[in-house]
Design a protein around this motif. Structure first.
Motif, PDB file in Angstrom:
ATOM      1  N   GLU A  56       0.676  -1.121  -0.194  1.00 52.34           N
ATOM      2  CA  GLU A  56      -0.173  -0.125   0.019  1.00 52.34           C
ATOM      3  C   GLU A  56       0.941   1.432   0.215  1.00 52.34           C
ATOM      4  O   GLU A  56       0.729   2.200  -0.670  1.00 52.34           O
ATOM      5  CB  GLU A  56      -1.001   0.082   1.221  1.00 52.34           C
ATOM      6  N   ALA A  57       1.897   1.152   0.908  1.00 48.68           N
ATOM      7  CA  ALA A  57       2.807   2.274   0.790  1.00 48.68           C
ATOM      8  C   ALA A  57       3.525   2.693  -0.544  1.00 48.68           C
ATOM      9  O   ALA A  57       3.749   3.932  -0.960  1.00 48.68           O
ATOM     10  CB  ALA A  57       3.894   2.245   1.998  1.00 48.68           C
ATOM     11  N   SER A  58       3.920   1.601  -1.026  1.00 46.18           N
ATOM     12  CA  SER A  58       4.522   1.862  -2.300  1.00 46.18           C
ATOM     13  C   SER A  58       3.746   2.380  -3.626  1.00 46.18           C
ATOM     14  O   SER A  58       4.218   2.912  -4.419  1.00 46.18           O
ATOM     15  CB  SER A  58       5.276   0.548  -2.787  1.00 46.18           C
ATOM     16  N   ASN A  59       2.422   2.053  -3.408  1.00 42.71           N
ATOM     17  CA  ASN A  59       1.509   2.469  -4.357  1.00 42.71           C
ATOM     18  C   ASN A  59       0.892   3.867  -4.128  1.00 42.71           C
ATOM     19  O   ASN A  59       0.333   4.663  -5.063  1.00 42.71           O
ATOM     20  CB  ASN A  59       0.031   1.632  -4.536  1.00 42.71           C
ATOM     21  N   ARG A  60       1.033   4.545  -2.807  1.00 42.03           N
ATOM     22  CA  ARG A  60       0.892   5.607  -2.569  1.00 42.03           C
ATOM     23  C   ARG A  60       1.780   6.750  -3.387  1.00 42.03           C
ATOM     24  O   ARG A  60       2.884   6.683  -3.397  1.00 42.03           O
ATOM     25  CB  ARG A  60       1.125   6.133  -1.230  1.00 42.03           C
ATOM     26  N   VAL A  61       1.401   7.844  -3.837  1.00 44.31           N
ATOM     27  CA  VAL A  61       2.003   9.002  -4.225  1.00 44.31           C
ATOM     28  C   VAL A  61       2.452  10.019  -3.195  1.00 44.31           C
ATOM     29  O   VAL A  61       1.472  10.490  -2.401  1.00 44.31           O
ATOM     30  CB  VAL A  61       1.323   9.852  -5.417  1.00 44.31           C
ATOM     31  N   ASN A  62       3.679  10.358  -3.147  1.00 45.15           N
ATOM     32  CA  ASN A  62       3.882  11.370  -2.252  1.00 45.15           C
ATOM     33  C   ASN A  62       3.770  12.809  -2.451  1.00 45.15           C
ATOM     34  O   ASN A  62       3.424  12.974  -3.463  1.00 45.15           O
ATOM     35  CB  ASN A  62       5.392  11.218  -1.642  1.00 45.15           C
ATOM     36  N   LEU A  63       3.704  13.507  -1.548  1.00 42.83           N
ATOM     37  CA  LEU A  63       3.199  14.914  -1.507  1.00 42.83           C
ATOM     38  C   LEU A  63       3.932  15.622  -2.747  1.00 42.83           C
ATOM     39  O   LEU A  63       3.323  16.695  -3.238  1.00 42.83           O
ATOM     40  CB  LEU A  63       3.402  15.633  -0.120  1.00 42.83           C
ATOM     41  N   ILE A  64       5.174  15.697  -2.553  1.00 38.61           N
ATOM     42  CA  ILE A  64       6.040  16.176  -3.801  1.00 38.61           C
ATOM     43  C   ILE A  64       5.748  15.980  -5.242  1.00 38.61           C
ATOM     44  O   ILE A  64       5.494  16.876  -5.955  1.00 38.61           O
ATOM     45  CB  ILE A  64       7.572  16.028  -3.223  1.00 38.61           C
ATOM     46  N   ASP A  65       5.252  14.783  -5.376  1.00 37.05           N
ATOM     47  CA  ASP A  65       5.029  14.188  -6.855  1.00 37.05           C
ATOM     48  C   ASP A  65       3.641  14.724  -6.869  1.00 37.05           C
ATOM     49  O   ASP A  65       3.343  15.183  -7.922  1.00 37.05           O
ATOM     50  CB  ASP A  65       4.893  12.685  -6.632  1.00 37.05           C
TER      51      ASP A  65
END
Length: 72
Positions: A56-65
């Protein structure tokens, strides 16, 4: 020595047979699901296994992106 070896093999065979009695002798028998995600109580608490959390964490897009995508 041979007697001990045969006795050990017999005990091991009996242990495996007794542990798998439900699987071997029932129709559509299967081993119980011991995965954390298979437990209703754990799902209600929002607890999952490390592998699922990592996926799940690897599928999330981080804030900067997310910010970069909005500006483009």
């Amino acid at each position: 020595m041979i007697t001990t070896l045969l006795l050990g093999i017999a005990v091991l065979f009996m242990a495996i047979l007794l542990m798998g009695i439900k699987v071997f002798f029932t129709k559509n028998g299967e081993f119980p699901n011991t995965h954390i995600g298979g437990s209703k109580a754990m799902r209600e608490r929002g607890i999952s296994c490390a592998t699922s959390q990592d996926r799940e964490a690897s599928n999330r897009v981080n804030l900067i992106d997310q910010i970069i995508k909005e500006k483009v």
